[in-house]
Scaffold this motif. Structure first.
Motif, short mmCIF file in Angstrom:
data_model
loop_
_atom_site.label_atom_id
_atom_site.label_comp_id
_atom_site.label_asym_id
_atom_site.label_seq_id
_atom_site.Cartn_x
_atom_site.Cartn_y
_atom_site.Cartn_z
N ARG A 30 -33.68 78.70 34.39
CA ARG A 30 -34.71 78.31 35.34
C ARG A 30 -34.23 77.22 36.29
O ARG A 30 -34.41 77.31 37.50
CB ARG A 30 -35.95 77.80 34.59
CG ARG A 30 -36.89 78.92 34.24
CD ARG A 30 -37.93 78.43 33.25
NE ARG A 30 -38.52 79.57 32.57
CZ ARG A 30 -39.52 80.26 33.08
NH1 ARG A 30 -40.04 79.94 34.24
NH2 ARG A 30 -40.00 81.30 32.43
N SER A 31 -33.58 76.18 35.73
CA SER A 31 -33.10 75.11 36.61
C SER A 31 -32.01 75.64 37.52
O SER A 31 -31.90 75.24 38.68
CB SER A 31 -32.60 73.92 35.81
OG SER A 31 -32.65 74.14 34.45
N GLN A 32 -31.18 76.58 37.00
CA GLN A 32 -30.15 77.19 37.85
C GLN A 32 -30.76 77.85 39.08
O GLN A 32 -30.32 77.62 40.21
CB GLN A 32 -29.42 78.28 37.06
CG GLN A 32 -28.11 77.85 36.49
CD GLN A 32 -27.31 79.05 36.06
OE1 GLN A 32 -27.85 80.09 35.72
NE2 GLN A 32 -26.01 78.91 36.07
N ARG A 33 -31.79 78.64 38.82
CA ARG A 33 -32.45 79.33 39.93
C ARG A 33 -33.00 78.33 40.94
O ARG A 33 -32.85 78.49 42.14
CB ARG A 33 -33.59 80.20 39.40
CG ARG A 33 -33.14 81.55 38.93
CD ARG A 33 -34.31 82.50 38.88
NE ARG A 33 -35.23 82.16 37.80
CZ ARG A 33 -35.09 82.58 36.55
NH1 ARG A 33 -34.08 83.36 36.25
NH2 ARG A 33 -35.95 82.25 35.62
N LEU A 34 -33.63 77.27 40.40
CA LEU A 34 -34.22 76.26 41.26
C LEU A 34 -33.15 75.63 42.15
O LEU A 34 -33.30 75.52 43.37
CB LEU A 34 -34.91 75.20 40.40
CG LEU A 34 -35.80 74.23 41.16
CD1 LEU A 34 -37.01 74.99 41.69
CD2 LEU A 34 -36.24 73.09 40.25
N VAL A 35 -32.02 75.24 41.51
CA VAL A 35 -30.94 74.61 42.28
C VAL A 35 -30.45 75.55 43.36
O VAL A 35 -30.33 75.16 44.53
CB VAL A 35 -29.78 74.22 41.34
CG1 VAL A 35 -28.55 73.80 42.14
CG2 VAL A 35 -30.21 73.10 40.40
N SER A 36 -30.19 76.82 42.99
CA SER A 36 -29.66 77.77 43.98
C SER A 36 -30.61 77.93 45.15
O SER A 36 -30.18 77.95 46.31
CB SER A 36 -29.44 79.13 43.34
OG SER A 36 -28.70 78.99 42.17
N ILE A 37 -31.90 78.04 44.83
CA ILE A 37 -32.87 78.28 45.91
C ILE A 37 -32.93 77.06 46.83
O ILE A 37 -32.89 77.19 48.06
CB ILE A 37 -34.26 78.61 45.32
CG1 ILE A 37 -34.21 80.00 44.69
CG2 ILE A 37 -35.33 78.57 46.39
CD1 ILE A 37 -35.41 80.35 43.86
N ILE A 38 -32.96 75.86 46.23
CA ILE A 38 -33.00 74.64 47.06
C ILE A 38 -31.76 74.56 47.95
O ILE A 38 -31.84 74.28 49.15
CB ILE A 38 -33.13 73.39 46.17
CG1 ILE A 38 -34.51 73.37 45.51
CG2 ILE A 38 -32.92 72.12 46.98
CD1 ILE A 38 -34.68 72.29 44.49
N VAL A 39 -30.59 74.84 47.34
CA VAL A 39 -29.33 74.76 48.09
C VAL A 39 -29.37 75.72 49.28
O VAL A 39 -29.04 75.35 50.42
CB VAL A 39 -28.14 75.09 47.17
CG1 VAL A 39 -26.92 75.47 47.98
CG2 VAL A 39 -27.84 73.91 46.27
N LEU A 40 -29.81 76.96 49.02
CA LEU A 40 -29.78 77.94 50.11
C LEU A 40 -30.80 77.60 51.19
O LEU A 40 -30.54 77.81 52.38
CB LEU A 40 -30.01 79.35 49.56
CG LEU A 40 -28.79 79.90 48.82
CD1 LEU A 40 -29.07 81.27 48.27
CD2 LEU A 40 -27.58 79.94 49.73
#
Lengths: 142, 509
Positions: free
Chosen positions: B27-37
């Protein structure tokens, strides 16, 4: 600028040998081909950097006789990339060996299908034989 | 000097490192990726605005004296590409996140998927922003490496087979790129594109041609231009749907961008344009004929991808402002639409259990929503008005007509025929997959692997992501006026030397 003939010949031979190995089917041989070829390419950068000179270290050597440092930086980058590529190809060859017992690159699926169809003298599976009847409805026969 | 230029490259790299550490927390991975993009999209948008209002933005990294360090440059072209690429990767990431939410992580093992995906974004951004050829090479290598991992993800037999072909082809093209770089450096003593452009004119014509031809071959392999395109339809279809979508959308376009950049900047005197036009013609025709013969949706789409690369090369070959503007618009359109179609193909495989047309049928009754999701981008790809595909093609056709040479007219004809045949290919998918009676799925795909989620409903996130991309492609129609004006300015700026002035601060003859 003047090129260095010896280096040029070395580079040519290495690249030619590398390309020859790339045409092999076994991934291990392809890997060796990649390594040989990338060494050949790196030698090309040495030719591009001009005649050999003092190490490019400021304050330790006179600016006049210094070798050009930029191609050396590029070659370093290229070497690092080649190392990573080799690691990946080795992994792939090993996985291929695990799966099939060999590390050969197989044919394109489509090529294989077309060859099989030709042997059976059959039509391709995208061929549609459409018959239009007079009853007002389209019939698609398989 | 504009430090914002580093953001689209560095942010995904930091994101990749962070997601790698968060490997056990999807979940945190997805959050980080989405914020980064989202960060990348915002930065790209700001760059696009600044490129328009304040001219070409450039940055010499590390404050090296001009000509020695690495330069990052964003003109309108780079900024458009970055923005569209950011939006498409974001949508694809959301799609894959929906996939993970819903099912076992067989398709996209989370711990590797996110870091690799972000690294690929970093590579793509780096290639779009690179101000020197060597940095362009590094950008290519970053994105290729990430793509090797993404393509062979899971290590199944079919992916290893497809992956080995893809890797070997790209290794060869990378080596060729290095040879071209060594030659360029030996000839002009620099790899900075602006400086190379400045000094290239002093070289003998034969040397120029050799360098140009080598660079063209390298980028043509990456862009899958006809004689060098055979690797693409063979390697793309086996990857998971989100991976194929982002590959099809972005990676070939990076090659197109590189051709566009080097042709206009380094070789502005229009040599080899006839060759490019011939290649464009062959790419269109051979690609679309390949598509018609396919029975698998993903392979069919791969061939249309190859075919439509021809349109972009056509604009570059025409080498007029109109042609280049058409190419830029068409590239933005095609990145979006091809990614959308591959996402839809993923959904079709999910709902119908197969991507093979022989095993599909009656999806219209099974899932009307899916039918709607397919037909809009499908018609867009074929270039039916009022979609963006029509506007892009119209721009290119007008450029071809105004060029007026026999070869340009031949291309105009070929692009109309290609457009028609694309419609035929799309109609074929529509007829065989969506009409007819529903076929009970066999829960087994082409390679004989169990397809565990066949026949299950589509998760809302996946549908939303696909809808968002479709909406973005429709937006390209709604804002076509201002956007086409922007691409026109971008094309004009490519030919007036603004790029070189901004990078090395001199007027290039």
């Amino acid at each position: 600028m003047t090129g260095n003939l010896t280096l040029a010949i070395v580079a040519t031979v290495l690249i030619a040998a590398g390309v020859y190995l790339l045409t092999e089917r076994s991934l291990t041989r392809i890997l060796v081909g990649v390594l040989v070829m990338s060494n050949g390419v790196n030698v090309l950068f040495l030719i591009a950097s001009g005649p050999a000179g003092d190490p490019p270290l400021i304050d330790m050597f006179a600016g006049e006789g210094m070798a050009d440092p930029l191609p050396q930086a590029m070659v370093l980058t290229a070497i690092v990339i080649t190392m990573a590529v080799s690691a990946f190809v080795v992994t792939m060859a090993y996985r291929s060996f695990q799966l099939h017992g060999n590390d050969e690159v197989s044919d394109d699926i489509e090529d294989r299908r077309i060859r099989e169809l030709a042997e059976r003298d059959d039509v391709s599976d995208s061929y549609e034989d459409i018959v239009f009847s007079d009853t007002g409805e389209d019939r698609v026969s398989e | 000097m504009n430090n914002l230029l580093t953001v689209p490259v560095l942010l995904p790299m930091f994101g990749a490192a962070l997601t790698l550490m968060l490997g056990r927390r999807p979940r945190s991975q997805r959050l980080v990726s989405i914020i980064v993009l989202i960060g990348v999209v915002v930065a790209a948008g700001v760059l696009a605005y600044e490129a328009e209002t304040r001219g070409v933005q450039s940055l010499w990294i590390g404050a090296w004296p001009v000509g020695f360090g690495i330069a990052l440059v964003a003109d309108r072209l780079s900024a458009i590409m970055l923005t569209v690429a950011g939006i498409v990767t974001l949508a694809v990431l959301l799609f894959s996140a929906g996939q993970e939410e819903d099912e076992v992580r067989k398709e996209t093992p989370v711990s590797i998927f996110h870091p690799t995906f972000l690294l690929m974004c970093a590579g793509v951004s780096n290639a779009f922003l690179a101000g020197d050829l060597f940095n362009l090479f590094v950008g290519f290598e970053i994105l290729l490496f990430a793509s090797y991992v993404l393509l062979t993800m899971g290590g199944t037999a079919s992916r290893i087979r497809a992956g080995s072909i893809y890797v070997v082809v790209n290794l060869l093209s990378s080596s060729l790129f290095l040879i071209a770089l060594a030659t360029t450096y030996a000839a002009v003593g620099s790899v900075n594109m602006a400086q190379v452009a400045e000094r290239m004119v002093e070289l003998p014509e034969a040397t120029q041609s050799v360098i140009q031809f080598m660079l063209l071959v390298v980028f043509a392999i990456k862009a899958a231009v006809f004689p060098l395109s055979a690797w693409l339809p063979d390697s793309y279809p086996t990857a998971p749907a989100p991976v194929t979508a982002v590959f099809a959308g972005l990676l070939t376009k990076v090659g197109v961008y590189a051709i566009l950049r080097t042709q206009t900047l380094i070789f502005p005197h229009k040599p080899l344009t006839d060759l490019l036009l011939w290649i464009a013609l062959l790419t269109m025709i051979v690609g679309i004929l390949g598509a018609i013969a396919q029975a698998d949706i993903k392979r069919l789409l791969s061939f249309t991808l190859v075919s439509h690369i021809g349109y972009m090369v056509m604009g570059i070959g025409l080498a007029t402002i109109d042609g280049l503007a058409g190419t830029i618009y068409y590239t933005a359109h095609h990145i979006t639409i091809q990614a959308t179609l591959f996402l839809v193909a993923g959904l079709i495989q999910r709902v119908g259990g197969s991507s093979n047309l022989d095993r599909l049928g009656g999806l219209m009754t099974t899932s009307p929503l899916l039918a709607a999701l397919f037909i809009v981008p499908g018609m867009n790809l074929a270039g039916i008005p009022p979609f963006s595909g029509f506007i892009g093609k119209l721009g290119l056709l007008k450029a071809g007509v105004s060029a007026g040479t026999p070869l340009a007219w031949a291309l105009v004809g070929a692009s109309v025929v290609t457009s028609l045949l694309t419609l035929y290919a799309i109609a074929k998918v529509w007829n065989r997959a969506f009409w007819g009676t529903p076929i009970a799925f066999t829960a087994e795909d082409d390679e004989g692997e169990e397809d565990t989620h066949a026949g299950r409903p589509m998760p809302a996130v996946m549908v939303t992501a696909t809808l968002a991309l479709t909406a973005f492609s429709l937006l390209l129609t709604f804002v076509a006026g201002p956007f086409y004006a922007y691409t026109n300015n971008a094309a004009a700026a490519l030919l007036d030397g603004a790029y070189a002035r901004a990078v090395i601060g001199e007027v290039v003859p």
